[in-house]
Write an enzyme that holds these catalytic residues in place. Structure first.
Site: not given
Length: 354
Positions: A33, A251
């Site tokens: 899946k 950042y």
């Protein structure tokens, strides 16, 4: 080429072989899946051609396999059921898992080609399925339906990753008691069940993460079980620079250079599916040597400490996970699991099948 996921078919086949060794004589329905846990469902299914069947989430996933030429039986683990779904499943030998009383009402009205189904019992995880002690009642209802045949009974283990789990023992006992006296195959074991719970092997096992070379266990690595990584994720160094002691990187200025040092900028980021919350210190491999992520992960880039590999140059590829660096280790550093690392890769990542 920036981020590249290389999928190793021989590793997939090897890991399926380990399932057969650990659960001899059992049928194997390979869980593919979520696009084969991010590895490409059709690619995985073809590599696992010795599997007896496949397990996916939905009819959409099952039909993608049929359109790709996959012919083995397919079970759908969490497909909502209606008349159209029944007809499509019957036409393409797709075997829905029945887990809700609304499904029984749909099956009672179904008229069409014979539809084979699995029945899910809730043995204690309390997510999907009928109470285990309702198995005989469900069997009686299904026996009245001319167009529906039952393949067997399944359940799912919630704590099998812990070899000492008392819950797993309770689930096995509940499932065994519930299915006593009813006909059909039994299926219990996920990857952790295959690896650590022989009593869960029953007739059909449904391995998932172990096929991709990761360990579901809390106390053992993939290497401990001789599982091989099926995905090798790499990305190139796109720039390198010398950063002075005390200067910040990235950042938020969350990491500062402890000394004058070389830093590599690698062309992968959360836009490619690399985990944004991976902290400084998360391992990568540069020229086969361990190096560390430093600073925050950006959308398109990460920065790595090159002090251990000062000879690294622009253009060479860095391993984010794969041979030599288990995805499980990267996942632990990032506060997640390997399943999520694999499944969250985006369409920006190129794929190579070997």
């Amino acid at each position: 080429m920036r981020a590249l996921a290389t999928i190793d078919r021989s590793a997939l086949a090897h890991n399926l072989g380990r399932v057969h060794e650990l659960a001899p004589g059992r049928e194997v329905y390979a869980a593919i899946k979520a696009d084969g846990y991010g590895h490409g469902a059709a690619t995985v299914a073809r590599a696992l051609h010795d599997a007896d069947g496949f397990a996916v989430s939905s009819l959409d996933e099952a039909m993608q396999l049929r359109w790709s030429g996959i012919t083995q039986p397919i079970m759908t683990l969490s497909q909502p059921l209606d008349a159209a779904a029944c007809a499509l499943a019957a036409e393409h030998d797709i075997r829905p898992v029945i887990f809700d009383r609304t499904h029984l009402a749909v099956l009672a009205d179904y008229v069409g080609p014979e539809l084979s189904v699995w029945i899910k019992l809730d043995s204690g995880m309390h997510r999907l399925g009928f109470a285990a002690d309702e198995a005989a009642e469900i069997e009686s209802q299904l026996q009245t339906l001319r167009h529906v045949s039952r393949v067997g009974w399944l359940t799912h283990l919630g704590c099998a990753d812990d070899p000492a789990s008392a819950m797993t023992k309770r689930q096995l006992a509940a499932f065994d008691a519930g299915t006593a006296g009813v006909d059909g195959q039994r299926s219990i074991a996920n990857s952790a069940g295959v690896l650590a719970w022989p009593a869960a092997h029953a007739d059909v096992v449904r391995p998932g993460i172990m096929l991709y070379g990761s360990s579901p266990m809390t106390d053992a690595t993939a290497a401990d079980y001789d599982l091989r990584p099926a995905m090798h994720l790499t990305a190139p160094i796109i720039s390198r620079r010398r950063v002075a002691a005390g200067e910040p990187i990235g950042y938020g200025a969350t990491w500062c250079a402890p000394e004058d040092m070389e830093v590599g900028v690698v062309g992968i980021g959360y836009g490619d599916g690399y985990p944004r919350h991976a902290p400084s210190g998360t391992p990568v491999l540069v020229r086969g040597e361990r190096a560390a992520l430093v600073g925050r992960v950006s959308m398109d880039m990460i920065t790595v400490d090159l002090r251990a590999v000062p000879e690294a140059v622009v253009g060479e590829r860095v391993t984010l996970w794969g041979p030599g660096l288990a995805a499980d280790e990267v996942a632990e550093a990032a506060g997640t699991i390997a399943y999520e690392l694999f499944c969250r890769l985006t369409g920006r990542v190129s794929v190579e099948i070997v």
